[in-house]
Design a protein around this motif. Sequence first.
Motif, mmCIF file in Angstrom:
data_model
loop_
_atom_site.group_PDB
_atom_site.id
_atom_site.type_symbol
_atom_site.label_atom_id
_atom_site.label_comp_id
_atom_site.label_asym_id
_atom_site.label_seq_id
_atom_site.Cartn_x
_atom_site.Cartn_y
_atom_site.Cartn_z
ATOM 1 N N PHE A 311 0.837 -1.233 0.001
ATOM 2 C CA PHE A 311 0.100 -0.032 -0.175
ATOM 3 C C PHE A 311 0.933 1.237 0.133
ATOM 4 C CE2 PHE A 311 -1.732 3.263 2.709
ATOM 5 C CZ PHE A 311 -2.635 3.910 1.926
ATOM 6 N N VAL A 312 1.957 1.416 0.964
ATOM 7 C CA VAL A 312 2.699 2.499 1.039
ATOM 8 C C VAL A 312 3.337 2.663 -0.147
ATOM 9 C CG1 VAL A 312 4.666 3.739 2.305
ATOM 10 C CG2 VAL A 312 2.876 2.454 3.550
ATOM 11 N N LEU A 313 4.149 1.675 -0.853
ATOM 12 C CA LEU A 313 4.872 1.747 -2.000
ATOM 13 C C LEU A 313 4.059 2.066 -3.399
ATOM 14 C CD1 LEU A 313 7.306 -1.284 -1.665
ATOM 15 C CD2 LEU A 313 7.826 1.218 -1.377
ATOM 16 N N PRO A 347 -5.440 5.785 6.003
ATOM 17 C CA PRO A 347 -5.623 4.137 5.888
ATOM 18 C C PRO A 347 -4.768 3.309 6.777
ATOM 19 C CG PRO A 347 -5.504 5.291 3.684
ATOM 20 C CD PRO A 347 -5.037 6.254 4.611
ATOM 21 N N LEU A 348 -3.530 4.006 7.095
ATOM 22 C CA LEU A 348 -2.546 3.335 8.098
ATOM 23 C C LEU A 348 -3.086 3.314 9.461
ATOM 24 C CD1 LEU A 348 0.994 4.686 6.904
ATOM 25 C CD2 LEU A 348 0.140 2.146 6.738
ATOM 26 N N PRO A 397 7.301 0.032 6.965
ATOM 27 C CA PRO A 397 6.385 1.254 6.213
ATOM 28 C C PRO A 397 6.046 2.745 6.856
ATOM 29 C CG PRO A 397 5.104 -0.945 6.335
ATOM 30 C CD PRO A 397 6.400 -1.077 7.332
ATOM 31 N N ILE A 398 5.864 2.697 8.075
ATOM 32 C CA ILE A 398 5.772 3.982 8.792
ATOM 33 C C ILE A 398 7.071 4.648 8.656
ATOM 34 C CG2 ILE A 398 5.385 5.138 11.092
ATOM 35 C CD1 ILE A 398 2.953 3.385 11.686
ATOM 36 N N ALA A 399 8.119 4.037 9.016
ATOM 37 C CA ALA A 399 9.336 4.498 8.742
ATOM 38 C C ALA A 399 9.674 5.194 7.261
ATOM 39 C CB ALA A 399 10.188 3.521 9.319
ATOM 40 N N LEU A 400 9.163 4.527 6.389
ATOM 41 C CA LEU A 400 9.268 4.883 4.860
ATOM 42 C C LEU A 400 8.552 6.179 4.901
ATOM 43 C CD1 LEU A 400 10.466 4.546 2.131
ATOM 44 C CD2 LEU A 400 8.573 3.201 1.521
ATOM 45 N N VAL A 401 7.334 6.149 5.331
ATOM 46 C CA VAL A 401 6.291 7.581 5.215
ATOM 47 C C VAL A 401 7.198 8.743 5.845
ATOM 48 C CG1 VAL A 401 4.229 8.297 5.802
ATOM 49 C CG2 VAL A 401 4.336 5.913 4.865
ATOM 50 N N LEU A 434 2.179 13.258 14.880
ATOM 51 C CA LEU A 434 0.771 12.639 15.183
ATOM 52 C C LEU A 434 0.956 11.220 14.721
ATOM 53 C CD1 LEU A 434 -1.709 15.309 15.224
ATOM 54 C CD2 LEU A 434 -0.495 14.265 16.932
ATOM 55 N N LEU A 435 1.703 11.068 13.494
ATOM 56 C CA LEU A 435 1.578 9.605 13.053
ATOM 57 C C LEU A 435 2.179 8.499 14.043
ATOM 58 C CD1 LEU A 435 0.904 7.583 10.468
ATOM 59 C CD2 LEU A 435 3.047 8.375 9.512
#
Length: 532
Positions: A311-313, A347-348, A397-401, A434-435
Amino acid sequence: MVVLPVVARELRVAARGRAIYRVRFYSVLVMLGLFIWFLKASGLDQSSSQFGQSMMMTLTICAFVFCLFIGVLATADCVSSEKREGTLGLLFLTDLKGYDVICGKLAANSLNALYGLLAILPVLGLPVLLGGVTFAQFAKVALVLFSTMLLSLSVGIFVSTHSRNERKAMFFTVLLLLAATILPFLLTVVWSDNAVRSIPEQDFWRTFFISPFYGIGQTMFPTPPFPEYSFWLSILWQWLMAAALIAMASSHVPHSWEESGPKKKPRLMRRKTVFRTQARAARGRAWLEHNPFLWLALQGEEASPARVWFFVLAILAIWLIGVLKFGIGLMADVEIVPMTIYLLHIPLKIWIAAEASRRFTEDRSNNTFEALLSTPLSARQIIQGQLQALFKQFAGPIALVLAWETWMEIHRPAGHYWGAWRTDTMGYLPQIVLLVADAVALAWAGMWLGLKCKGRIRAILGSLILVLFVPWVMTQLIMSMVTPYINLWGPDDSKKWQMTAVLVPALVVDLAIWVWADSRLPQSFRQLALRR
C-alpha cells in the motif's frame, strides 16, 4: 407464494435489531455536527451564494465517502462468514437458488446503510435553503449517492462470495472501490497533459465517467464542457456494474461453500515455498523463545507486513509517476502534498486499529484465551507480544512514510511551487508527529476495545473515535474560541498557535490513552478475556 423468501426473512430479522435505529441517529448527528462546524468555522459571507455551494460540497464529499466504503462494513463479510461457520451449504439443501441467497443477504445487510443515507438527505438539503444550490443539484447528488452505495454494496457481496477470510474480503473490497474511483481519473491525467493544469479537454469525460466520483463533479461543477448526457451515462454505468456483480455473485454462490482441494504447484513454486517455510521456521523459533504470543500473533497472512508495504509503495509510486510526468514543482504543490499525506496516514491508522483489535477479538470469540491463560503466560506478556507483532508489521512502512515526509519538509529546491508550499509548511509538521503518537494510541485502544466490544467493527470505530475524532473536536473548539484574537497577532505567531492547537490536544489524548490502558489493561485482562 413468496418470491424471495430469504429477503423477507432477513428483512424481518434486521427490522427487529437496535442497529437500525442507531445508524439513523448517529448518521444525522454526525452530519448535523459537520453542518454546524462548517457554519461556525467558514470565513465566507453567509449571505453569498458561494457559502451555500461550499457547504453543499463539504457535506456531499463526506456523504460520498460514507456511501463509497459502506460495502466494506455491510456486505464484504456477509457470505464469507456463512462459509466459515459452515451454514451456507445448508441453505442449498432446500429449493433456494443463488439469487435468493444473494438478494436476501444484500437486502438485510444494506438496510441500515439505506436508512442512514435517507436520514442524512434532509441535512444535505439545508444548503438549498441557504442559496447558491438548486433543487435539481440536490436531486442529482441524492441519485449519485444512492448509485454509489448500490455499487459499493454490490462489490462487497461479490468479493464476499469469492472469499472465506474476513480480512481478505474487506481488503479486496476497499481495493476494488479505490480502483474504480481513482484509476479512471489517473488514466485521464496520463492521456491528457493539460488535465490538471487547466480546463479538461472535450473528450476528458470519456474515461472519467466510469468513476463514481464523476457524478459528484458534474453536479457541483456543471460548467466544464462535458456533454449533458454524460451524467446519466455515468449513473447507468454504475447500475449496470452493480447488476453484473450481483448476477455473478448469484451464479457463483451455490458452489462457493465447497472446499477446494489443494492445487499442484510447479516445481519452482514448491522450491520457493520450501525456502520460505525454512526461513519462517527459523524466525518462528526465535519469536517463540522470546514471547510465545508474539509467535502466535505473527501466524497467517493477516499479520504479514507485505500488504502494508504494498500500500505505501503504491501511493509513493503514484506520486513519483506524477513527478516524472509533471515535474517536482507541481507534485510539491500546496494541495497535492497534504492530499498524499492524508492518503498515507488515514488508511495506515485505520489499519493499525483493525490489526490491534483483530487478534484479541478472534481469540476471545473462539475461546483461545481460555487455553492461553491456563499456561504460565501472564497478561502483560500477551499484551507485549501483541505490541511487538504490531511493531514488526507496521514499523517499516511507517518509517518509510516518515522519511519521505521529512525529506519533503527539509528539502527546498528553487521554484514557484516549492516556495508556495514552504510558506505553509507548519501545517504539515503536526501530521508527522501525530502519525507516531496516534499509531501507539491506536494500538492500545484497539487492544482494549478488542477485548471489551462484542464485534470487531465496534472496536475499530471506537478506537478511531477516541484517538482521531475526539482530538479533532477539541482542536475545533479551541480554534473557535481563539480565532477572533488571532488577527491581533503576527502571521508567524498565528501559525504557531494553529500548530499548537492541532498538536497539543491530540498528544494529550494519545498520552492519556497510553497511560490509562497500560495501567488498566493488564489488571482487567483476565476478566475481559473470559467474559461471555
